[in-house]
Design an enzyme around this catalytic site. Structure first.
Site, PDB file in Angstrom:
ATOM      1  N   ASP A 274      38.617  43.055  42.922  1.00  0.00           N
ATOM      2  CA  ASP A 274      38.159  41.984  42.028  1.00  0.00           C
ATOM      3  C   ASP A 274      36.933  42.397  41.202  1.00  0.00           C
ATOM      4  O   ASP A 274      36.615  41.753  40.212  1.00  0.00           O
ATOM      5  CB  ASP A 274      37.794  40.738  42.841  1.00  0.00           C
ATOM      6  CG  ASP A 274      39.024  40.114  43.490  1.00  0.00           C
ATOM      7  OD1 ASP A 274      40.119  40.669  43.320  1.00  0.00           O
ATOM      8  OD2 ASP A 274      38.881  39.080  44.162  1.00  0.00           O
TER       9      ASP A 274
ATOM     10  N   MET B 247      45.238  39.479  39.213  1.00  0.00           N
ATOM     11  CA  MET B 247      44.404  39.163  40.380  1.00  0.00           C
ATOM     12  C   MET B 247      42.909  39.121  40.060  1.00  0.00           C
ATOM     13  O   MET B 247      42.464  39.673  39.063  1.00  0.00           O
ATOM     14  CB  MET B 247      44.625  40.184  41.489  1.00  0.00           C
ATOM     15  CG  MET B 247      45.344  39.610  42.677  1.00  0.00           C
ATOM     16  SD  MET B 247      45.297  40.743  44.066  1.00  0.00           S
ATOM     17  CE  MET B 247      46.537  39.993  45.098  1.00  0.00           C
TER      18      MET B 247
ATOM     19  N   ARG C 297      40.120  36.807  42.624  1.00  0.00           N
ATOM     20  CA  ARG C 297      40.082  35.497  43.286  1.00  0.00           C
ATOM     21  C   ARG C 297      39.297  34.458  42.482  1.00  0.00           C
ATOM     22  O   ARG C 297      39.749  33.350  42.300  1.00  0.00           O
ATOM     23  CB  ARG C 297      39.463  35.647  44.669  1.00  0.00           C
ATOM     24  CG  ARG C 297      39.583  34.428  45.537  1.00  0.00           C
ATOM     25  CD  ARG C 297      38.648  34.547  46.708  1.00  0.00           C
ATOM     26  NE  ARG C 297      39.033  35.632  47.595  1.00  0.00           N
ATOM     27  CZ  ARG C 297      39.911  35.508  48.591  1.00  0.00           C
ATOM     28  NH1 ARG C 297      40.495  34.369  48.808  1.00  0.00           N
ATOM     29  NH2 ARG C 297      40.180  36.528  49.370  1.00  0.00           N
TER      30      ARG C 297
HETATM   31  P1  FBP Z   1      39.162  41.159  48.785  1.00  0.00           P
HETATM   32  O1  FBP Z   1      38.071  40.377  48.122  1.00  0.00           O
HETATM   33  O2  FBP Z   1      39.229  40.965  50.239  1.00  0.00           O
HETATM   34  O3  FBP Z   1      39.068  42.602  48.416  1.00  0.00           O
HETATM   35  O4  FBP Z   1      40.556  40.662  48.231  1.00  0.00           O
HETATM   36  C1  FBP Z   1      40.695  40.281  46.917  1.00  0.00           C
HETATM   37  C2  FBP Z   1      42.116  39.959  46.590  1.00  0.00           C
HETATM   38  O5  FBP Z   1      42.821  41.107  46.248  1.00  0.00           O
HETATM   39  C3  FBP Z   1      42.115  38.910  45.476  1.00  0.00           C
HETATM   40  O6  FBP Z   1      42.210  39.474  44.224  1.00  0.00           O
HETATM   41  C4  FBP Z   1      43.257  38.027  45.851  1.00  0.00           C
HETATM   42  O7  FBP Z   1      43.010  36.719  45.451  1.00  0.00           O
HETATM   43  C5  FBP Z   1      43.283  38.093  47.339  1.00  0.00           C
HETATM   44  O8  FBP Z   1      42.779  39.337  47.680  1.00  0.00           O
HETATM   45  C6  FBP Z   1      44.647  37.932  47.941  1.00  0.00           C
HETATM   46  O9  FBP Z   1      44.489  37.823  49.314  1.00  0.00           O
HETATM   47  P2  FBP Z   1      45.629  38.002  50.390  1.00  0.00           P
HETATM   48  O10 FBP Z   1      45.777  39.470  50.600  1.00  0.00           O
HETATM   49  O11 FBP Z   1      45.094  37.351  51.600  1.00  0.00           O
HETATM   50  O12 FBP Z   1      46.861  37.377  49.844  1.00  0.00           O
END
Ligand code: FBP
Length: 700
Positions: free
Chosen positions: A228, A279, A281
């Site tokens: 992210d 992606m 978050r």
């Molecule tokens: P991290 O912050 O743990 O690195 O993860 C970010 C991310 O890749 C986001 O971009 C995305 O919203 C989320 O993980 C998805 O999470 P999951 O793997 O639990 O579906």
């Protein structure tokens, strides 16, 4: 006969061509594994030491001071190379050590190289040093599930994407009991240090563990990871200490490469809008980087919506001498209108296709949705805190959850002091499509974060875009422009005079290179009426086929293809930049450990500049923490870095938005960033956002 076939098959399977075709190890993989990332100059010395720096200062949160007393005084530490062992270093540096490492959160390309860098540095300092990898994330620490990392294991994963070697997980070491178990694990393995490779929440966890294990002498070091790109560290004066977390460059390049393919497709087939959710978050760093790399026609940046002002509403309110608060900030409806605006402009020059990029976390910046997310976060957290069962197992179905919300709304009617969920919230929520309600009520992650990746944001938004485009079509606003040349050719081929008919059909005849039919022409019937009005058609006469054909071409049909760029890019093999960055991060981790640091985050300063300027450092985590709402309560966390709307990268993006919308005739200025590679020096050396933002950095 059957036997002969079987033996033929065996022979076939034994052939070198088949063996090569089905072998898991191809040339590309072998080349990747053998790539040796260059190391920062300090690591070419036999030893390293740490130098506390007073240049960088942070405003410390009182709560962080209270909760993290042993590490709050940490300073930024610069890793310096040392040729020979000084007295102090000789006692410390080569001492035999056991080091544990764990991945936490989503995978990010380069994680294996953090392990490789740490492993190589540890073995070089003392071949007796041992590195243990905890399995499936922080839960592996709590449950003491670990493997010893060997030379063969490291070599098998060098420069490869994913966190495959030891896996990852989203568990959090957040209770007294889990901390006790983690302490037991560290003792059991005789660990001198624990390394947590993770995002903002995981580094927060690292700081708390560093505090908890301070007295035990177990050092805890964090490594900033997340595609992210929202772990970025600056001091109070704006000096950049960590320009971006690792994995960001690779994910952005992977997304950009796929989206560039869609740009090619869109401009070839000229019938689809490819809508790409990217992606991230909350922060839109990935969307911005993808925009700079590929020049999509429309890119939404979540952070940019916060300051959005609806000028039309504002002017109307000023005229009416009233105040319209809805003119400030964006609603889903506003946002869909902004997208429609771009689509309508492109259609006017005959382009009914294109590429739209939407950041995954955009909903966080939309007023009404953000309010729902916060209220529901609190409702779910309150429920989980006060009952035996968790909210999602107590109410497995959407209707159960809605029924619970309904009871809360009723309670607000009976008890005026209960404001969390009132009847207005209920009415607004019930207006949302079911899939969106489900998304907003989805389970929060272990840190209490809303899981944006689970929501089909693009579907929500594009549903509204579809609806509004239909209205604009009815109003005669959304139309496809007809090329002037095509109009002339078609009419002349039918022995009709374009200069007689053109002015009756188009509002800009003879003025532009694409003609737009008059707003009144929205059906075959209204077409006929206009021709009759201009005296070009008698009441009983048929509309000539050529004119009917032209008219049909002006009626757009809006077709979309939706894509989600996330897990694929997150699992990509790292770019050369991420390979080098992470290998050096791993070496930095060892330097911090070997020199007694704890509660620090390994980082490389100057990654936005040439490699020769890269400088390994340790950043104190505790002073970066502040209070934020988590699971309905205020908690100390590392602050997420959002896109700075005043940054150079944003200014460059904004200055080109019009150009990339390409609502002009001629080809769209799409850009092809090319595929990811680690073995050659490619032009796309580092994220473009970093290069651009470096133009406005303070010295030092
Ligand atoms: P991290 O912050 O743990 O690195 O993860 C970010 C991310 O890749 C986001 O971009 C995305 O919203 C989320 O993980 C998805 O999470 P999951 O793997 O639990 O579906």
């Amino acid at each position: 006969m059957a036997e002969q076939t079987a033996s033929n098959l065996q022979e076939l399977l034994g052939s070198s061509t088949v063996k090569k075709a089905v072998d898991e190890i191809n040339r590309e993989l072998a080349e990747r594994r053998s790539f040796q990332p260059p190391v920062c100059t300090v690591f070419s010395h036999a030893y390293t030491v740490l130098e506390d720096s007073d240049t960088y200062r942070f405003t410390v949160d009182k709560e962080a001071e209270r909760q993290l007393p042993n590490i709050i005084g940490n300073k930024v530490q610069i890793v310096r190379g040392q040729r020979a062992l000084g007295k102090e270093v000789s006692q410390r540096y080569p001492r035999r050590r056991n080091i544990g490492i764990v991945f936490s959160g989503g995978p990010a390309p380069g994680g294996h190289n953090v392990i490789a860098g740490l492993f190589d540095a540890a073995k070089r300092a003392n071949p007796e040093n041992r590195v243990f990898g905890f399995l499936v994330g922080p839960e592996g620490v709590v449950e003491n599930e670990a493997i010893e990392i060997t030379q063969d294991l490291v070599d098998a994963y060098r420069n490869l994407g994913g966190f495959t070697m030891i896996k990852t997980g989203r568990a959090k070491i957040d209770s007294k009991q889990k901390i006790e178990l983690s302490r037991k694990t560290c003792k059991g393995l005789g660990l001198d240090a624990l390394v947590i490779v993770g995002g903002d929440d995981s580094n927060t966890n690292a700081a708390f563990l560093a505090q908890e294990m301070f007295a035990d002498g177990v050092q805890v070091i964090g490594v900033p990871k997340t595609i992210d790109g929202d772990i970025q560290v600056r001091d109070d004066q704006g000096h950049v200490l960590c320009a971006v977390s690792f994995g960001f460059h690779t994910a952005a390049r992977a997304f950009a490469n796929s989206i560039a393919g869609l740009c090619n497709d869109a401009s070839s087939d000229i019938k689809y809008y490819h809508v790409c959710k990217v992606m991230g978050r909350v922060a839109s760093h990935l969307a911005l980087e993808v925009a700079l790399q590929t020049h999509p026609n429309i890119t939404i940046i979540g952070e940019d919506l916060v300051d959005y002002v609806d000028e039309e509403r504002l002017e109307k309110a000023q005229r009416d001498r009233t105040t319209d608060y809805t003119a400030f900030g964006v609603t889903l409806r506003h946002l869909s209108r902004l997208i429609c605006d771009g689509i309508v402009k492109r259609a006017a020059v005959g382009k009914n296709y294109g590429v739209v990029v939407i950041p995954e976390g955009v909903l966080e910046f939309i007023n009404e949705v953000e309010v729902f997310i916060m209220k529901l976060n609190t409702i779910i957290a309150d429920y989980n805190r006060t009952r035996d069962r968790d909210f999602h197992s107590a109410f497995p179905l959407l209707e159960d959850k809605l029924e619970y919300l309904h009871r809360l709304a009723q309670r607000s009617r009976e008890d005026a002091s209960f404001k969390l969920w009132n009847t207005r919230d209920e009415d607004l929520f019930n207006d949302l499509p079911e899939f969106f309600q489900e998304g907003l009520l989805t389970e929060r992650d272990s840190h209490g974060n809303f899981q944006f990746s689970q929501i089909p944001t693009e579907r929500v938004l594009m549903g509204l875009v579809h609806d509004y485009l239909n209205i604009l079509k009815e109003k005669g606003v959304y139309k496809l422009g007809i090329s002037a040349l095509y109009f002339r050719k078609t009419l002349e081929a039918a022995a009709l005079d374009p200069d007689r008919i053109g002015p009756a059909l188009f509002s800009n005849y003879g003025k532009d290179d694409h003609y737009l039919t008059k707003p009144a022409i929205i059906s075959s019937k209204t077409l006929r009426q206009e021709l009759e009005k201009a005296g070009l058609l008698e009441a009983n006469e048929k509309v000539p086929d050529a004119i009917e054909k032209i008219y049909k071409k002006t009626v757009p049909s809006f077709k979309t293809q939706e894509h989600f760029y996330g897990y694929d890019g997150r699992g990509n093999d790292p770019t050369r930049f991420d390979c080098i960055y992470t290998y050096n991060l791993g070496m930095t981790v060892f330097s911090l450990i070997a020199n007694g640091a704890t509660g620090q985050m390994a980082a490389i300063r100057n990654i936005e500049h040439d490699f020769a300027r890269w400088e390994p450092i340790g950043i104190p985590i505790a002073p970066l923490m502040h209070l934020e709402e988590r699971k309905g309560k205020l908690a100390l966390v590392l602050e997420k870095a959002l896109v700075d709307t005043q940054s150079v990268a944003m200014q460059v993006f904004k200055a080109h938005q019009e150009k990339w919308l390409a609502a002009t005739s001629g080809e769209d200025p799409f850009r092809r960033p090319g595929p990811i590679s680690c073995d050659a020096k490619v032009e796309e050396e580092r994220p473009l956002t970093l290069e651009l933002n470096a133009l406005a950095q303070p010295e030092g």
